[in-house]
Design a protein around this motif. Structure first.
Motif, PDB file in Angstrom:
ATOM      1  N   GLU A  76       1.022  -1.153  -0.051  1.00  0.00           N
ATOM      2  CA  GLU A  76      -0.026   0.095   0.031  1.00  0.00           C
ATOM      3  C   GLU A  76       0.950   1.405   0.127  1.00  0.00           C
ATOM      4  O   GLU A  76       0.514   2.154  -0.660  1.00  0.00           O
ATOM      5  CB  GLU A  76      -0.928   0.102   1.138  1.00  0.00           C
ATOM      6  N   ILE A  77       1.808   1.284   0.689  1.00  0.00           N
ATOM      7  CA  ILE A  77       2.723   2.402   0.987  1.00  0.00           C
ATOM      8  C   ILE A  77       3.632   2.681  -0.193  1.00  0.00           C
ATOM      9  O   ILE A  77       3.709   3.520  -0.965  1.00  0.00           O
ATOM     10  CB  ILE A  77       3.643   2.245   2.137  1.00  0.00           C
ATOM     11  N   ALA A  78       4.124   1.481  -0.989  1.00  0.00           N
ATOM     12  CA  ALA A  78       4.870   1.401  -2.221  1.00  0.00           C
ATOM     13  C   ALA A  78       4.051   1.851  -3.344  1.00  0.00           C
ATOM     14  O   ALA A  78       4.694   2.415  -4.505  1.00  0.00           O
ATOM     15  CB  ALA A  78       5.375  -0.096  -2.568  1.00  0.00           C
ATOM     16  N   ALA A  79       2.741   1.798  -3.160  1.00  0.00           N
ATOM     17  CA  ALA A  79       2.007   2.158  -4.416  1.00  0.00           C
ATOM     18  C   ALA A  79       1.696   3.831  -4.408  1.00  0.00           C
ATOM     19  O   ALA A  79       1.134   4.369  -5.206  1.00  0.00           O
ATOM     20  CB  ALA A  79       0.751   1.689  -4.347  1.00  0.00           C
ATOM     21  N   GLY A  80       2.184   4.457  -3.490  1.00  0.00           N
ATOM     22  CA  GLY A  80       2.023   5.895  -3.325  1.00  0.00           C
ATOM     23  C   GLY A  80       2.798   6.377  -4.471  1.00  0.00           C
ATOM     24  O   GLY A  80       3.832   5.768  -5.139  1.00  0.00           O
ATOM     25  N   PRO A  81       2.364   7.466  -5.190  1.00  0.00           N
ATOM     26  CA  PRO A  81       3.164   8.115  -6.453  1.00  0.00           C
ATOM     27  C   PRO A  81       4.268   8.678  -6.302  1.00  0.00           C
ATOM     28  O   PRO A  81       5.048   8.607  -7.319  1.00  0.00           O
ATOM     29  CB  PRO A  81       1.951   9.328  -6.737  1.00  0.00           C
ATOM     30  N   ASP A  82       4.924   8.934  -5.279  1.00  0.00           N
ATOM     31  CA  ASP A  82       6.111   9.396  -5.060  1.00  0.00           C
ATOM     32  C   ASP A  82       7.063   8.391  -4.616  1.00  0.00           C
ATOM     33  O   ASP A  82       8.585   8.414  -4.488  1.00  0.00           O
ATOM     34  CB  ASP A  82       6.202  10.548  -4.031  1.00  0.00           C
ATOM     35  N   VAL A  83       6.671   7.226  -4.299  1.00  0.00           N
ATOM     36  CA  VAL A  83       7.442   6.123  -3.487  1.00  0.00           C
ATOM     37  C   VAL A  83       8.247   5.320  -4.426  1.00  0.00           C
ATOM     38  O   VAL A  83       7.376   4.658  -5.613  1.00  0.00           O
ATOM     39  CB  VAL A  83       6.630   5.269  -2.429  1.00  0.00           C
ATOM     40  N   HIS A  84       9.462   4.930  -4.415  1.00  0.00           N
ATOM     41  CA  HIS A  84      10.127   4.083  -5.374  1.00  0.00           C
ATOM     42  C   HIS A  84      10.236   2.870  -4.766  1.00  0.00           C
ATOM     43  O   HIS A  84      10.099   1.907  -5.387  1.00  0.00           O
ATOM     44  CB  HIS A  84      11.535   4.672  -5.316  1.00  0.00           C
ATOM     45  N   ALA A  85      10.753   2.652  -3.422  1.00  0.00           N
ATOM     46  CA  ALA A  85      10.586   1.148  -2.618  1.00  0.00           C
ATOM     47  C   ALA A  85      10.647   1.256  -1.359  1.00  0.00           C
ATOM     48  O   ALA A  85      10.682   2.517  -0.463  1.00  0.00           O
ATOM     49  CB  ALA A  85      11.859   0.603  -3.116  1.00  0.00           C
ATOM     50  N   VAL A  86      10.067   0.367  -0.672  1.00  0.00           N
ATOM     51  CA  VAL A  86       9.817   0.337   0.792  1.00  0.00           C
ATOM     52  C   VAL A  86      10.276  -0.988   1.243  1.00  0.00           C
ATOM     53  O   VAL A  86      10.289  -2.214   0.808  1.00  0.00           O
ATOM     54  CB  VAL A  86       8.295   0.244   0.741  1.00  0.00           C
ATOM     55  N   ALA A  87      10.763  -1.189   2.386  1.00  0.00           N
ATOM     56  CA  ALA A  87      11.378  -2.299   3.110  1.00  0.00           C
ATOM     57  C   ALA A  87      11.028  -2.192   4.448  1.00  0.00           C
ATOM     58  O   ALA A  87      11.093  -1.118   5.414  1.00  0.00           O
ATOM     59  CB  ALA A  87      12.839  -2.469   3.108  1.00  0.00           C
ATOM     60  N   VAL A  88      10.267  -3.277   5.003  1.00  0.00           N
ATOM     61  CA  VAL A  88       9.903  -3.218   6.492  1.00  0.00           C
ATOM     62  C   VAL A  88      10.059  -4.488   7.177  1.00  0.00           C
ATOM     63  O   VAL A  88       9.613  -5.631   6.653  1.00  0.00           O
ATOM     64  CB  VAL A  88       8.496  -2.414   6.724  1.00  0.00           C
ATOM     65  N   SER A  89      10.527  -4.596   8.564  1.00  0.00           N
ATOM     66  CA  SER A  89      10.525  -5.819   9.104  1.00  0.00           C
ATOM     67  C   SER A  89      10.056  -5.779  10.823  1.00  0.00           C
ATOM     68  O   SER A  89      10.117  -4.619  11.351  1.00  0.00           O
ATOM     69  CB  SER A  89      11.880  -6.604   9.034  1.00  0.00           C
ATOM     70  N   HIS A  90       9.592  -6.655  11.207  1.00  0.00           N
ATOM     71  CA  HIS A  90       9.216  -6.474  12.542  1.00  0.00           C
ATOM     72  C   HIS A  90       9.727  -8.058  13.104  1.00  0.00           C
ATOM     73  O   HIS A  90       9.623  -9.005  12.727  1.00  0.00           O
ATOM     74  CB  HIS A  90       7.632  -6.748  12.868  1.00  0.00           C
ATOM     75  N   ARG A  91      10.057  -7.732  14.366  1.00  0.00           N
ATOM     76  CA  ARG A  91      10.967  -8.828  14.904  1.00  0.00           C
ATOM     77  C   ARG A  91       9.705  -9.432  15.981  1.00  0.00           C
ATOM     78  O   ARG A  91       9.006  -8.799  16.455  1.00  0.00           O
ATOM     79  CB  ARG A  91      12.049  -8.185  15.786  1.00  0.00           C
ATOM     80  N   VAL A  92       9.670 -10.940  16.346  1.00  0.00           N
ATOM     81  CA  VAL A  92       9.049 -11.680  17.316  1.00  0.00           C
ATOM     82  C   VAL A  92      10.006 -12.238  18.245  1.00  0.00           C
ATOM     83  O   VAL A  92      11.279 -12.420  17.849  1.00  0.00           O
ATOM     84  CB  VAL A  92       8.002 -12.448  16.622  1.00  0.00           C
ATOM     85  N   GLY A  93       9.549 -12.800  19.199  1.00  0.00           N
ATOM     86  CA  GLY A  93      10.222 -13.399  20.218  1.00  0.00           C
ATOM     87  C   GLY A  93      10.756 -12.475  21.507  1.00  0.00           C
ATOM     88  O   GLY A  93      10.357 -11.659  21.332  1.00  0.00           O
ATOM     89  N   PRO A  94      11.698 -13.023  22.189  1.00  0.00           N
ATOM     90  CA  PRO A  94      12.338 -12.372  23.331  1.00  0.00           C
ATOM     91  C   PRO A  94      13.080 -11.209  22.880  1.00  0.00           C
ATOM     92  O   PRO A  94      13.995 -11.702  22.170  1.00  0.00           O
ATOM     93  CB  PRO A  94      12.755 -13.446  23.985  1.00  0.00           C
ATOM     94  N   LEU A  95      12.843 -10.030  23.356  1.00  0.00           N
ATOM     95  CA  LEU A  95      13.737  -8.878  22.967  1.00  0.00           C
ATOM     96  C   LEU A  95      14.306  -8.167  24.371  1.00  0.00           C
ATOM     97  O   LEU A  95      13.555  -8.198  25.426  1.00  0.00           O
ATOM     98  CB  LEU A  95      13.177  -7.889  22.230  1.00  0.00           C
ATOM     99  N   GLU A  96      15.379  -7.728  24.342  1.00  0.00           N
ATOM    100  CA  GLU A  96      16.228  -6.998  25.344  1.00  0.00           C
ATOM    101  C   GLU A  96      16.071  -5.548  25.183  1.00  0.00           C
ATOM    102  O   GLU A  96      15.946  -5.083  24.251  1.00  0.00           O
ATOM    103  CB  GLU A  96      17.763  -7.629  25.909  1.00  0.00           C
ATOM    104  N   ILE A  97      16.136  -4.831  26.198  1.00  0.00           N
ATOM    105  CA  ILE A  97      16.526  -3.375  26.178  1.00  0.00           C
ATOM    106  C   ILE A  97      17.584  -2.919  25.089  1.00  0.00           C
ATOM    107  O   ILE A  97      18.649  -3.623  25.096  1.00  0.00           O
ATOM    108  CB  ILE A  97      16.820  -2.757  27.546  1.00  0.00           C
ATOM    109  N   GLY A  98      16.995  -2.146  24.084  1.00  0.00           N
ATOM    110  CA  GLY A  98      18.193  -1.770  23.196  1.00  0.00           C
ATOM    111  C   GLY A  98      18.021  -2.474  21.836  1.00  0.00           C
ATOM    112  O   GLY A  98      18.519  -2.017  20.642  1.00  0.00           O
ATOM    113  N   ASP A  99      17.407  -3.527  22.062  1.00  0.00           N
ATOM    114  CA  ASP A  99      17.078  -4.443  20.646  1.00  0.00           C
ATOM    115  C   ASP A  99      16.197  -3.480  19.683  1.00  0.00           C
ATOM    116  O   ASP A  99      15.271  -2.992  20.414  1.00  0.00           O
ATOM    117  CB  ASP A  99      16.626  -5.836  21.056  1.00  0.00           C
ATOM    118  N   VAL A 100      16.342  -3.992  18.612  1.00  0.00           N
ATOM    119  CA  VAL A 100      15.360  -3.287  17.503  1.00  0.00           C
ATOM    120  C   VAL A 100      14.133  -4.203  17.435  1.00  0.00           C
ATOM    121  O   VAL A 100      14.391  -5.564  16.900  1.00  0.00           O
ATOM    122  CB  VAL A 100      16.178  -3.076  16.072  1.00  0.00           C
ATOM    123  N   ALA A 101      13.045  -3.661  17.367  1.00  0.00           N
ATOM    124  CA  ALA A 101      11.895  -4.420  17.173  1.00  0.00           C
ATOM    125  C   ALA A 101      11.122  -4.162  15.836  1.00  0.00           C
ATOM    126  O   ALA A 101      10.559  -5.163  15.479  1.00  0.00           O
ATOM    127  CB  ALA A 101      10.777  -3.969  18.236  1.00  0.00           C
TER     128      ALA A 101
END
Length: 148
Positions: A76-101
């Protein structure tokens, strides 16, 4: 939470739900194109507090449909008229303080469009992705967040 091979969607360089650590540079590289004058990225990082309470760690749990919905949001975001490319990831499982989610990156010709598209991407993921956060507090209590 990797699933079967998926046919790439136009403009979606990467969309994944994973237990593996997330790499911001890989997301930025995935959206960089010769015609892109702007790449804007975002990292959602596990912090040590929430509403005045000390957090010691988190666990994210995702619904089996999460990866498919993440690809849909990215498309949906990539379909925007000005958007060239999109990358997105979400992490699952246990995470510690400072980890990227959560990592998101968007490329466009100009910075204003890239900032707007990246903000919209993050907002849509936060609002719609069936991933729930289990916070563990320093006092031994816990709380589930974003649970219907």
């Amino acid at each position: 939470m990797s699933g079967p091979a998926v046919v790439p969607l136009a403009g979606v360089a990467l969309a994944a739900v994973s237990a593996d650590p997330l790499d911001l540079a890989a997301h930025e590289a995935a959206v960089a194109t010769p015609r892109s004058g702007a790449v804007v990225s975002f990292q959602g990082v596990v912090r040590d507090h929430d509403h005045g309470r000390a957090v010691t760690r988190l666990e994210y749990e995702g619904h089996p449909s999460a990866a498919d919905l993440l690809r849909e949001i990215a498309a949906e975001i990539a379909a925007g008229p000005d958007v060239h490319a999109v990358a997105v990831s979400h992490r699952v499982g246990p995470l510690e303080i400072g980890d990227v989610a959560l990592v998101a990156a968007v490329s466009t010709a100009h910075r204003a469009a890239a900032f707007a598209a990246c903000a919209r991407l993050v907002d849509e993921v936060k609002a719609r992705l069936p991933v729930w956060k289990h916070q563990i507090f320093a006092d031994g209590t816990d709380e589930w967040v974003n649970c219907p």
